[in-house]
Write a protein that holds these residues in place. Sequence first.
Motif, short mmCIF file in Angstrom:
data_model
loop_
_atom_site.label_atom_id
_atom_site.label_comp_id
_atom_site.label_asym_id
_atom_site.label_seq_id
_atom_site.Cartn_x
_atom_site.Cartn_y
_atom_site.Cartn_z
N ALA A 116 0.83 -1.21 0.00
CA ALA A 116 0.00 0.00 0.00
C ALA A 116 0.86 1.25 0.00
CB ALA A 116 -0.93 -0.01 1.21
N LYS A 117 1.96 1.21 0.74
CA LYS A 117 2.86 2.36 0.80
C LYS A 117 3.59 2.56 -0.53
CE LYS A 117 5.22 5.68 2.76
NZ LYS A 117 4.59 6.98 3.12
N ASN A 118 4.15 1.48 -1.07
CA ASN A 118 4.96 1.59 -2.28
C ASN A 118 4.15 1.89 -3.53
OD1 ASN A 118 7.25 1.03 -0.78
ND2 ASN A 118 7.19 -1.17 -1.20
N ASN A 119 2.93 1.35 -3.61
CA ASN A 119 2.14 1.48 -4.83
C ASN A 119 1.11 2.60 -4.80
OD1 ASN A 119 2.72 -1.04 -6.74
ND2 ASN A 119 2.84 -1.72 -4.62
N TYR A 120 0.63 2.94 -3.59
CA TYR A 120 -0.44 3.93 -3.49
C TYR A 120 -0.15 5.06 -2.51
CZ TYR A 120 -2.97 0.33 -6.02
OH TYR A 120 -3.36 -0.59 -6.98
N GLY A 121 1.04 5.04 -1.89
CA GLY A 121 1.39 6.10 -0.97
C GLY A 121 0.58 6.12 0.30
N ILE A 122 0.06 4.95 0.71
CA ILE A 122 -0.80 4.86 1.89
C ILE A 122 -0.01 4.24 3.04
CG2 ILE A 122 -2.90 3.79 2.83
CD1 ILE A 122 -3.86 3.71 -0.16
N SER A 123 0.05 4.93 4.17
CA SER A 123 0.80 4.45 5.33
C SER A 123 -0.15 3.75 6.29
CB SER A 123 1.50 5.62 6.04
OG SER A 123 2.45 6.22 5.18
N LEU A 124 0.17 2.49 6.63
CA LEU A 124 -0.66 1.70 7.54
C LEU A 124 0.22 0.97 8.54
CD1 LEU A 124 -3.03 -0.06 4.95
CD2 LEU A 124 -3.70 1.77 6.50
N THR A 125 -0.27 0.85 9.76
CA THR A 125 0.37 -0.05 10.71
C THR A 125 -0.07 -1.47 10.39
OG1 THR A 125 -1.44 0.04 12.31
CG2 THR A 125 0.25 1.77 12.46
N ILE A 126 0.60 -2.44 10.99
CA ILE A 126 0.22 -3.84 10.77
C ILE A 126 -1.21 -4.07 11.27
CG2 ILE A 126 0.75 -6.23 11.30
CD1 ILE A 126 2.77 -4.84 9.48
N ASN A 127 -1.57 -3.47 12.41
CA ASN A 127 -2.92 -3.64 12.95
C ASN A 127 -3.96 -3.02 12.02
OD1 ASN A 127 -2.08 -5.04 15.21
ND2 ASN A 127 -1.95 -3.21 16.50
N GLU A 128 -3.65 -1.86 11.45
CA GLU A 128 -4.58 -1.22 10.52
C GLU A 128 -4.74 -2.06 9.25
OE1 GLU A 128 -3.91 3.53 11.60
OE2 GLU A 128 -2.58 2.50 10.19
N ALA A 129 -3.65 -2.66 8.80
CA ALA A 129 -3.72 -3.54 7.63
C ALA A 129 -4.57 -4.77 7.94
CB ALA A 129 -2.32 -3.96 7.20
N ALA A 130 -4.43 -5.31 9.13
CA ALA A 130 -5.22 -6.48 9.51
C ALA A 130 -6.71 -6.13 9.58
CB ALA A 130 -4.75 -7.02 10.86
N THR A 131 -7.02 -4.94 10.08
CA THR A 131 -8.41 -4.49 10.11
C THR A 131 -8.97 -4.32 8.70
OG1 THR A 131 -8.10 -3.35 12.23
CG2 THR A 131 -9.97 -2.66 10.88
N ALA A 132 -8.15 -3.76 7.81
CA ALA A 132 -8.57 -3.59 6.42
C ALA A 132 -8.85 -4.94 5.77
CB ALA A 132 -7.49 -2.84 5.64
N HIS A 133 -8.03 -5.94 6.10
CA HIS A 133 -8.24 -7.30 5.60
C HIS A 133 -9.59 -7.84 6.05
CE1 HIS A 133 -8.08 -11.69 6.21
NE2 HIS A 133 -7.31 -11.72 5.14
N ASP A 134 -9.88 -7.71 7.34
CA ASP A 134 -11.14 -8.24 7.86
C ASP A 134 -12.34 -7.52 7.26
OD1 ASP A 134 -9.61 -9.93 9.39
OD2 ASP A 134 -9.82 -8.76 11.24
N ASP A 135 -12.25 -6.20 7.11
CA ASP A 135 -13.34 -5.44 6.50
C ASP A 135 -13.59 -5.89 5.06
OD1 ASP A 135 -13.74 -3.92 8.77
OD2 ASP A 135 -12.55 -2.21 8.07
N PHE A 136 -12.51 -6.11 4.34
CA PHE A 136 -12.63 -6.51 2.93
C PHE A 136 -13.39 -7.82 2.79
CE2 PHE A 136 -11.04 -8.67 -0.87
CZ PHE A 136 -11.29 -7.70 -1.84
N PHE A 137 -13.04 -8.81 3.58
CA PHE A 137 -13.68 -10.11 3.45
C PHE A 137 -15.05 -10.16 4.11
CE2 PHE A 137 -9.29 -11.24 2.41
CZ PHE A 137 -9.51 -11.97 1.24
N ASP A 138 -15.34 -9.20 4.98
CA ASP A 138 -16.72 -9.05 5.45
C ASP A 138 -17.63 -8.59 4.32
OD1 ASP A 138 -16.22 -9.83 8.02
OD2 ASP A 138 -16.06 -7.79 8.84
N LEU A 139 -17.12 -7.67 3.49
CA LEU A 139 -17.92 -7.13 2.40
C LEU A 139 -18.02 -8.12 1.24
CD1 LEU A 139 -19.49 -4.72 1.27
CD2 LEU A 139 -17.32 -3.82 0.41
N TYR A 140 -16.94 -8.88 0.99
CA TYR A 140 -16.91 -9.82 -0.14
C TYR A 140 -16.59 -11.23 0.37
CZ TYR A 140 -16.20 -5.29 -2.49
OH TYR A 140 -16.33 -3.98 -2.90
N PRO A 141 -17.51 -11.85 1.10
CA PRO A 141 -17.22 -13.12 1.78
C PRO A 141 -16.96 -14.29 0.83
CG PRO A 141 -19.56 -12.60 1.92
CD PRO A 141 -18.89 -11.38 1.39
#
Length: 269
Positions: A116-141
Amino acid sequence: EEGGSLLLIPRDDWMRDLIATPDNNWEIHAAAYSQIELRMIAWLAPERTMLRLYREGADLHATTAAYAKAGLSPREFQSKRMELVAQVTKDERQAGKSNNFGWVFLMQADRYAKYAKNNYGISLTINEAATAHDDFFDLYPDLQRWHDRVAREDYERGYTVNPFGRYRFGMSDLSQFINSPIQQTATDLTLLALTVIDERLQAEVPEAQIIGFVHDAILVFAPKRFRREVQSIIRQSMEQPPLERVGIDEIPVPLVADVHSGKTWAKAH
């Protein structure tokens, strides 16, 4: 140059300026499918939420971003989706795009944060990335079930095959088994459209000519006076390809082609 067609693979954006028309009476049309990889994922998984959203004309990058931001259940989000998507900023949409491609291809939280940082300039902590993962698969199970099925079937048997009957062997990790049929199917669809565009241009606008097929872009060189006809041929050929030629009854997700015109490929891109 081979058979009258030109295949160019530019390594830098500035090279797009080199593909130019000789005078103001001509122009280049650049055409590509909109969100083709995600549309192929929706079809191949199949992912029911993605299919429904595309049938409703949704932008999945903005939709994913809006869901991650909303903090609602998928059912609650759907009832407010249009309103929430309208509030998504350009940067937030980029984050949604990062989510869509990162998690589909089996990234772990630490690798995704770097991606996310290298390709889109988005800074995330590991915990924030894990939350994004869970949100994504909640929406597209259905995507998680698809990953499990690929791991159980394709990975174990050692090859993939796409709807066009294209096989691939010799892959080494699960992400390749996920990615390969997506890329293959998108390419096969574009090649089918390319064939039809060529046939129709020869029959209807013989002054126009395909000059390149670069990555996911089809480039057509034509007199300006035929802009409407050429753009119509390109769009119809890409959005309504003759699937019966390749033994496919239908594609359950709508195909959308973006067609732009300009004096150079850079200006038409």
